[in-house]
Design a protein around this motif. Structure first.
Motif, short mmCIF file in Angstrom:
data_model
loop_
_atom_site.label_atom_id
_atom_site.label_comp_id
_atom_site.label_asym_id
_atom_site.label_seq_id
_atom_site.Cartn_x
_atom_site.Cartn_y
_atom_site.Cartn_z
N VAL A 179 38.57 16.03 97.04
CA VAL A 179 38.33 15.51 95.70
C VAL A 179 39.62 15.51 94.89
O VAL A 179 39.93 14.56 94.17
N TYR B 288 41.52 12.11 93.37
CA TYR B 288 41.80 11.87 91.95
C TYR B 288 43.29 11.69 91.70
O TYR B 288 43.68 11.01 90.74
N THR C 151 42.53 5.71 90.75
CA THR C 151 41.92 5.74 89.41
C THR C 151 40.52 5.14 89.44
O THR C 151 39.93 4.89 88.39
N LEU D 54 37.77 6.51 90.77
CA LEU D 54 36.68 7.47 90.73
C LEU D 54 36.17 7.63 89.30
O LEU D 54 36.92 7.45 88.34
N SER E 99 35.29 9.02 85.75
CA SER E 99 36.03 9.97 84.90
C SER E 99 35.09 11.06 84.40
O SER E 99 34.68 11.08 83.24
N ARG F 92 37.51 16.28 87.69
CA ARG F 92 38.97 16.25 87.52
C ARG F 92 39.59 17.63 87.67
O ARG F 92 40.80 17.75 87.85
N SER G 251 41.69 18.29 90.93
CA SER G 251 43.00 17.64 90.96
C SER G 251 43.99 18.35 90.06
O SER G 251 45.16 18.52 90.42
#
Length: 382
Positions: free
Chosen positions: A332, A336, A340, A342, A344, A349, A352
């Motif tokens: 994952v 990320y 771009t 995936l 938000s 997040r 990442s």
């Protein structure tokens, strides 16, 4: 010891270490806070303040910064505004001189020596009882100086850290991410229990006595906090003192900024090992190890946990499951970082960001061990 037992030890020690660095430390602070509470005794006051703005080739932003500074509601006769120019080669210095009639002073370094060297020249030119440091890119609310100075009514306070707030390109204040909220929560815990372990470099304040032995080659925000502790004072976080600055839209620049910050932080830490003496510095010695050193060692623990887990996976379904969980987490994170497309979603997040932070720390260790010591600077263009 068999290979299995060795890998088993490495796996669990590594996992426990990562957990302690990010969860265990704040949990212990919360527990200590039940028995130990050191509130900051604030009171309105107007000591002589010297505001030092550090700049290097900032002709595109220095005017906005100075206009913002001149709107401060602090008594003008009690405020000395100084721009520390690190031998700027563009029009920065001329722009600053044009504000001379408004009371702005220019202190220019003869030779480019880095941010802290420029700050040192400025500190030596001032007489303020309280010194406030701010970057050119950081905008302040009109009451910012009055607010941060109130903390020094408490005689135990040596330095004060602001809260960082990000501003989007359209000028709107960004929502706080999970990591920022975590850091602010941790700072509040440290303030309540004892002292901060670091300051926000974009906007912080300190007593003149704390700044007397200014090091021109050490990260000023971190070193100022350590100097406060050496003098028997503490650093505190003030949630009402806010510095606004623009997000870095380029991930590569943000990565390089993080690497520079850690390299400089390690340099300060290695020159301050005496502060790890628990018999002299008591609770702070544990805080310094937990908040700084443990965080900086997390990448090695992550590598240890993944490598050991790969060996253990064939021994049971449990370790197969933990290996799949680790692989999914990193998948994952990488997804990320490289795309771009995936959704938000904040929680998605986090992997990442966590991986990027720890890769930058690992990179910083490599650079530090190679002998790299970052003194010169080029401010991030936000």
């Amino acid at each position: 010891m068999t290979l299995f037992n060795c890998m088993l030890s490495i796996f669990w020690v590594s996992v426990t270490f990562v957990f302690y660095a990010y969860v265990g430390y704040p949990l212990l602070l919360m527990a200590i806070g039940i028995l130990r509470d050191r509130p900051v005794r604030k009171a309105p006051s107007h000591p002589m303040v010297s505001l030092i703005i550090t700049a290097y080739n900032e002709e595109k932003r220095i005017r906005e910064k100075l206009e913002n500074t001149l709107r401060q509601d602090y008594p003008r006769e009690r405020l000395d505004i100084v721009v520390a120019s690190d031998c700027s080669t563009d029009g920065t210095d001329d722009l600053v001189r044009s504000y001379g009639p408004s009371g702005v002073r220019l202190v220019r370094s003869v030779v480019k020596g880095g941010k802290e060297a420029a700050q040192k020249h400025a500190v030596e030119s001032t007489t303020g009882a309280i010194l406030i440091f701010s970057d050119t890119a950081t905008m302040l609310e009109p009451q910012a100086i009055s607010t941060i100075v109130r903390n020094f009514a408490d005689s135990t306070v040596g330095c004060v850290s602001s809260v960082d707030r990000f501003v989007d390109v359209d000028g709107s204040v960004s929502g706080e991410g999970a990591y920022v909220r975590y850091e602010m929560f941790l700072r509040n815990l440290e303030t309540r229990v004892n002292t901060l372990v670091g300051l926000s470099g974009s906007f912080f304040a300190a007593r003149r006595t704390v700044c007397q032995n200014w090091a021109p080659d050490l990260q000023s925000d971190f070193n100022t906090l350590l100097n406060s502790v050496r003098l028997g004072l503490r650093g505190v976080a003030d949630p009402e003192s806010i510095g606004f600055y623009k997000n870095l839209v380029d991930p590569k620049k943000e990565y390089e900024r993080k690497v520079r910050t850690v390299v400089r932080g390690i340099s300060v830490f290695m020159k301050s090992l005496s502060l790890l003496n628990p018999f002299r510095y008591h609770l702070f010695a544990w805080q310094l190890i937990s908040h700084k050193l443990c965080r900086w060692l997390v990448p090695f623990a992550m590598i240890g946990a993944l490598g050991a887990n790969a060996v253990l996976a064939s021994s049971s379904r449990f370790y197969q499951g933990t290996l799949i969980a680790q692989a999914g987490f990193y998948a994952v994170a990488v997804a990320y970082l490289v795309t771009t497309r995936l959704p938000s979603v904040g929680i998605l997040r986090i992997p990442s960001f966590f991986v990027m932070v720890n890769v930058s720390i690992l990179d910083a260790w490599v650079r530090y061990c190679r002998g790299e010591r970052i003194v010169s600077w080029t401010p991030s263009k936000r």
